[in-house]
Design an enzyme around this catalytic site. Structure first.
Site, PDB file in Angstrom:
ATOM      1  N   SER A  25       0.905  -1.041  -0.078  1.00 43.79           N
ATOM      2  CA  SER A  25       0.028   0.073  -0.033  1.00 43.79           C
ATOM      3  C   SER A  25       0.914   1.407   0.002  1.00 43.79           C
ATOM      4  O   SER A  25       2.079   1.189  -0.065  1.00 43.79           O
ATOM      5  CB  SER A  25      -1.002   0.239   0.904  1.00 43.79           C
ATOM      6  OG  SER A  25      -0.107   0.152   2.618  1.00 43.79           O
ATOM      7  N   THR A  57      -1.077   0.690  -6.386  1.00 45.17           N
ATOM      8  CA  THR A  57      -1.379   0.159  -5.262  1.00 45.17           C
ATOM      9  C   THR A  57      -2.729   0.557  -4.732  1.00 45.17           C
ATOM     10  O   THR A  57      -3.422   0.938  -5.413  1.00 45.17           O
ATOM     11  CB  THR A  57      -0.089   0.491  -4.236  1.00 45.17           C
ATOM     12  OG1 THR A  57      -0.111  -0.379  -2.954  1.00 45.17           O
ATOM     13  CG2 THR A  57       0.022   2.098  -4.005  1.00 45.17           C
ATOM     14  N   TYR A  58      -2.894   0.558  -3.483  1.00 39.43           N
ATOM     15  CA  TYR A  58      -4.187   1.104  -2.575  1.00 39.43           C
ATOM     16  C   TYR A  58      -3.403   2.077  -1.651  1.00 39.43           C
ATOM     17  O   TYR A  58      -2.582   1.990  -0.926  1.00 39.43           O
ATOM     18  CB  TYR A  58      -4.974  -0.044  -2.223  1.00 39.43           C
ATOM     19  CG  TYR A  58      -4.316  -0.989  -1.190  1.00 39.43           C
ATOM     20  CD1 TYR A  58      -4.254  -0.771   0.150  1.00 39.43           C
ATOM     21  CD2 TYR A  58      -3.286  -2.002  -1.516  1.00 39.43           C
ATOM     22  CE1 TYR A  58      -3.957  -1.561   1.132  1.00 39.43           C
ATOM     23  CE2 TYR A  58      -2.758  -2.649  -0.737  1.00 39.43           C
ATOM     24  CZ  TYR A  58      -3.175  -2.810   0.636  1.00 39.43           C
ATOM     25  OH  TYR A  58      -2.523  -3.383   1.433  1.00 39.43           O
ATOM     26  N   GLY A  73       5.854  -2.008   1.090  1.00 43.62           N
ATOM     27  CA  GLY A  73       5.956  -3.314   0.231  1.00 43.62           C
ATOM     28  C   GLY A  73       6.673  -3.360  -0.944  1.00 43.62           C
ATOM     29  O   GLY A  73       7.472  -2.483  -0.938  1.00 43.62           O
TER      30      GLY A  73
END
Length: 126
Positions: A25, A57-58, A73
């Site tokens: 994230s 990503t988020y 990450g």
């Protein structure tokens, strides 16, 4: 018909952390999430101005008022602390709403604090 349009953009934020072994994230200061109308777990596109990397990503919430932009990450290999990023999200907009759609465009200072909010990208000139 639906079209995919820019919904939100946080322009030229500075990367404050890169956490390779975090779960993934991008943690974004909650003030910036609110200003850009990005919600937790929403897909975001990140474009690194300094090295040209582009990835998806988020978003997760970063500490409110902290200026935090933490790339986490495996994406942490795509940015370094101090890199300038553009964070964007998109929405499916029905054809009948395209003409009135207005994205949230957030501009920040060197400390990742909001300094301006716009709702359109100016026409590029020669």
């Amino acid at each position: 018909m639906f079209r995919t349009l820019l919904k939100s953009k946080i322009h030229r934020v500075k990367t404050t952390q890169c956490e390779l072994h975090y779960e993934g994230s991008c943690a974004i200061d909650e003030d910036l999430l609110d200003a850009a109308n990005i919600v937790e777990n929403e897909q975001v596109h990140i474009w690194n101005i300094d090295n040209g990397e582009r990835f998806v990503t988020y978003a997760i919430k970063g500490q409110r008022g902290s200026g935090m932009i933490s790339v986490n990450g495996s994406a942490a290999r795509r940015a370094a602390v101090g890199d300038l990023l553009i964070i964007a999200s998109f929405a499916q907009v029905h054809e009948t709403d395209v003409a009135t759609h207005q994205p949230q465009l957030v501009f920040v200072d060197d400390a990742n604090r909001q300094v301006e909010l716009r709702h359109h990208v100016p026409t590029q000139q020669l």
